[in-house]
Design an enzyme around this catalytic site. Structure first.
Site, PDB file in Angstrom:
ATOM      1  N   ASP A  51      -4.446   2.748  -4.659  1.00 40.15           N
ATOM      2  CA  ASP A  51      -3.589   2.292  -5.751  1.00 40.15           C
ATOM      3  C   ASP A  51      -4.165   1.083  -6.470  1.00 40.15           C
ATOM      4  O   ASP A  51      -3.970   0.913  -7.680  1.00 40.15           O
ATOM      5  CB  ASP A  51      -2.190   1.965  -5.222  1.00 40.15           C
ATOM      6  CG  ASP A  51      -1.367   3.216  -4.977  1.00 40.15           C
ATOM      7  OD1 ASP A  51      -1.962   4.307  -4.894  1.00 40.15           O
ATOM      8  OD2 ASP A  51      -0.135   3.108  -4.852  1.00 40.15           O
ATOM      9  N   CYS A  59      -3.440   3.754   3.918  1.00 36.10           N
ATOM     10  CA  CYS A  59      -3.047   3.100   2.672  1.00 36.10           C
ATOM     11  C   CYS A  59      -2.037   3.893   1.848  1.00 36.10           C
ATOM     12  O   CYS A  59      -2.008   5.123   1.896  1.00 36.10           O
ATOM     13  CB  CYS A  59      -4.284   2.816   1.826  1.00 36.10           C
ATOM     14  SG  CYS A  59      -5.428   1.653   2.603  1.00 36.10           S
ATOM     15  N   ASP A  60      -1.228   3.157   1.124  1.00 38.27           N
ATOM     16  CA  ASP A  60      -0.435   3.626  -0.007  1.00 38.27           C
ATOM     17  C   ASP A  60       0.310   4.931   0.264  1.00 38.27           C
ATOM     18  O   ASP A  60       1.068   5.028   1.210  1.00 38.27           O
ATOM     19  CB  ASP A  60      -1.331   3.692  -1.246  1.00 38.27           C
ATOM     20  CG  ASP A  60      -1.946   2.323  -1.553  1.00 38.27           C
ATOM     21  OD1 ASP A  60      -1.207   1.326  -1.478  1.00 38.27           O
ATOM     22  OD2 ASP A  60      -3.140   2.237  -1.829  1.00 38.27           O
ATOM     23  N   LYS A  61       0.075   5.968  -0.544  1.00 37.09           N
ATOM     24  CA  LYS A  61       0.864   7.202  -0.454  1.00 37.09           C
ATOM     25  C   LYS A  61       0.431   8.099   0.697  1.00 37.09           C
ATOM     26  O   LYS A  61       1.066   9.111   0.977  1.00 37.09           O
ATOM     27  CB  LYS A  61       0.767   8.004  -1.763  1.00 37.09           C
ATOM     28  CG  LYS A  61       1.055   7.184  -3.003  1.00 37.09           C
ATOM     29  CD  LYS A  61       2.395   6.488  -2.903  1.00 37.09           C
ATOM     30  CE  LYS A  61       2.484   5.327  -3.865  1.00 37.09           C
ATOM     31  NZ  LYS A  61       1.661   4.171  -3.484  1.00 37.09           N
ATOM     32  N   CYS A 118      -4.764  -3.506   2.560  1.00 35.95           N
ATOM     33  CA  CYS A 118      -4.685  -4.852   1.986  1.00 35.95           C
ATOM     34  C   CYS A 118      -3.717  -5.721   2.775  1.00 35.95           C
ATOM     35  O   CYS A 118      -2.651  -5.278   3.189  1.00 35.95           O
ATOM     36  CB  CYS A 118      -4.305  -4.771   0.513  1.00 35.95           C
ATOM     37  SG  CYS A 118      -5.585  -3.986  -0.482  1.00 35.95           S
ATOM     38  N   GLU A 129       2.605   2.329 -10.932  1.00 31.20           N
ATOM     39  CA  GLU A 129       2.936   0.990 -10.457  1.00 31.20           C
ATOM     40  C   GLU A 129       2.633  -0.031 -11.547  1.00 31.20           C
ATOM     41  O   GLU A 129       1.642   0.088 -12.257  1.00 31.20           O
ATOM     42  CB  GLU A 129       2.140   0.656  -9.193  1.00 31.20           C
ATOM     43  CG  GLU A 129       2.590   1.460  -7.985  1.00 31.20           C
ATOM     44  CD  GLU A 129       1.865   1.052  -6.717  1.00 31.20           C
ATOM     45  OE1 GLU A 129       0.876   0.290  -6.814  1.00 31.20           O
ATOM     46  OE2 GLU A 129       2.271   1.496  -5.637  1.00 31.20           O
ATOM     47  N   SER A 163       3.827  -2.164  -7.259  1.00 26.52           N
ATOM     48  CA  SER A 163       2.997  -2.326  -6.076  1.00 26.52           C
ATOM     49  C   SER A 163       3.733  -3.211  -5.084  1.00 26.52           C
ATOM     50  O   SER A 163       4.559  -4.043  -5.467  1.00 26.52           O
ATOM     51  CB  SER A 163       1.675  -2.986  -6.466  1.00 26.52           C
ATOM     52  OG  SER A 163       1.020  -3.496  -5.332  1.00 26.52           O
TER      53      SER A 163
END
Length: 557
Positions: free
Chosen positions: A78, A119-121, A192, A446, A472
């Site tokens: 992302d 991560c993310d999705k 992150c 985002e 985000s």
């Protein structure tokens, strides 16, 4: 065994022949077949090393009497996709990932599953896919990134880098200082380092009981993370044929509630609301977005992590006792919100797992009596601007919780970035970014770039931002997303005009525009939704099938 359908009996001689071509021997056909759903991809900092972790995992599975079969899903970073057309593909990738796991696991009738996201999705996509398959499943992520430091010793992370762009534009920092932040914000592999979407979801996997302790906080690329992966490999072999550990037996209604409780206590990413709504539907749990405020009202916010508190990161939470300490502390407020009796993949109940855990650093994880807030770090607002709800990360508010201001409307994120950068937005304004919802975007981009520009330009306490898109986990400020109905489906956000007065009151969970009924009806009669030209075939398919954010942006069957 479920896999007997591909390996037992004379009619399966052709199937066994194909499996022998992969290296299987006679003795392997009596062993459980374990799917290893990896998400190795070289461009994502949290994933470029997962191929090595998968080898560690598979080696442990073989040592413990099972046969691993690794397959891969796609992934979108992302942060790299942020602020351009690539972000249109982030949320839709969740559905591809879920479909991938359902497809591979069911096509080959594998007995159990280990998911390796980060991560993310990718995390929610894998959870959704695993729930469809419903075999014994363990989640073990790649682990969080270390925080970075400037030369002066100031902790920094990806959110710092995004906000630095706005500071550079206003000449608050030099090009040299911007470069220093760029080169130090992400110092290692891993998800992150703040309580952004990836780490929020990885910690919630612990709360839901589908991951082992430490999944959300043990740093990537450490010996401790490798040992966690080995433990997951051993454990999946122990439970591979035990129906008690089918994921739907673990991730039930109580587990969903536990995840939301922990989310509120830690002020997780607002994306978790979207993903937990989607996960609950795959789990057969009737979670409504309106229920979240009741949970928030009963859960103290005891841990602030970047971006809400820029100096604190996931490694600090781990050092202070990890998720077990957080959950143990929440449980001291005996109000029935946590279900400690729920089973986890370790074989312990959640209560047994957290056991005698204690907070090791009360400056990082607060006691309930000294909580940052008596209510949770997320809230759902309703009103004539969001009849079906919208989401705000209250943990990230830097100014007042009550705000009234004039609308400055943009019909895309790109328009908003240009408008903010050119000085079109000033103190007292409400930035409106619309046609960025699941259907209108499509893909529900985002808005980290616009919010970071606002913060970087020193307007964080004086400007609100509302959108039918999302944010985000690195976003902070008075940022309200997921507005439903969205503009593309005729929602009120699509009827707004520059200068309209918008009232936001977080404490009364309300968001409204001051429009008379007559004016509202007039605008509805004149309304023509903005039509965007879509070049990608997958985006056109997604746009036709996706529901709005109040339903988790899931696809209609």
């Amino acid at each position: 065994m479920r896999s007997d359908v591909i390996k037992k009996g004379y009619t399966r001689a052709p199937h066994r022949s194909l499996l022998r071509a992969t290296g299987l021997k006679d003795e392997d056909f009596s062993k459980p077949f374990i799917g290893v759903a990896n998400s190795f991809i070289e461009i994502i900092p949290g994933h470029f090393f997962l191929n090595k972790y998968a080898e560690i995992l598979k080696d442990e599975i073989r040592k413990n009497g099972c046969v691993p079969f690794e397959f891969n899903t796609i992934g979108v970073d992302d942060g790299i996709a942020m602020g351009h057309g690539g972000m249109l593909y982030s949320l839709p990738s969740r559905e591809i990932i879920a479909n991938s796991i359902e497809t591979v696991m069911n096509a080959h009738a594998l007995d159990a599953l280990v998911c390796m996201p980060n991560c993310d999705k990718i995390v929610p996509g894998m959870v959704m896919g695993a729930l469809r398959v419903n075999v014994p499943t363990i989640f073990v992520s790649g682990g969080p990134m270390r925080k970075g430091y400037t030369k002066s010793g100031q902790p920094i992370d990806l959110a710092t880098a995004f906000e630095a762009v706005g500071k550079f534009e206003t000449k608050e920092i030099s090009e040299e200082e911007l470069k220093e932040i760029e080169c130090n914000a992400c110092p290692s592999g891993g998800s992150c380092s703040g309580m952004f979407t990836a780490n929020s979801m990885n910690t919630l996997c612990e709360a839901m009981g589908i991951a082992l302790s430490g999944n959300g906080t043990i740093l990537a690329l450490t010996k401790e993370r490798e040992e966690l992966i080995r433990r997951a490999g051993r454990r999946i072999c122990e439970i591979a044929l035990d129906e008690r550990f089918k994921i739907r037996n673990i991730l039930n209604e109580k587990a969903v509630r536990n995840a939301l409780v922990v989310d509120m206590a830690m002020g997780g990413s607002s994306n978790t609301v979207l993903h937990m709504l989607a996960i609950s539907r795959e789990a057969g749990v009737n979670l409504q977005i309106s229920q979240l405020n009741k949970i928030s009202q009963n859960i103290a916010h005891i841990a602030k992590i970047s971006p809400s508190l820029p100096n604190v990161h996931m490694e600090d939470i781990g050092r202070a006792g990890g998720m077990n300490a957080v959950i143990k502390e929440i449980s001291r407020r005996d109000n029935g919100m946590l279900h400690l009796e729920n089973l986890t993949v370790s074989g312990e109940t959640l209560g047994e797992r957290v056991g005698l855990s204690e907070i090791k650093d009360e400056s990082v994880i607060h006691k309930v009596e000294n909580a940052y807030s008596k209510v949770g770090g997320l809230a759902i607002l309703f009103g004539n601007l969001a009849e079906q709800g919208c989401v705000i990360k209250t943990a990230g508010i830097v100014g007042e919780r009550k705000f009234s201001g004039k609308a400055v409307c943009f019909n895309s994120q790109d328009e908003a970035i240009a408008g903010i950068s050119s000085g079109k937005v000033g103190k007292g304004d409400v930035v409106v970014i619309r046609y960025e919802g699941p259907r209108g975007g499509p893909g529900m981009q985002e808005m980290l770039s616009p919010t970071s520009l606002i913060m970087g330009r020193g307007l964080g306490a004086d400007v609100a931002l509302i959108t039918d898109g999302r944010f985000s986990g690195a976003t902070r400020g008075l940022s309200i997303g997921h507005i439903s109905p969205e503009a593309a489906e005729g929602g009120m956000i699509g009827l707004l005009r520059d200068g309209d007065i918008i009232d936001i009151d977080v404490d009364t969970y309300s968001i409204n525009v001051r429009l008379s009924e007559a004016e509202t009806l007039k605008r509805k009669a004149e309304f023509k939704p903005v039509q965007k030209e879509l070049k990608g075939k997958w985006l056109r398919q997604y746009q036709r099938l996706v529901t709005n954010a109040s339903n988790g942006a899931i696809l209609e069957a």
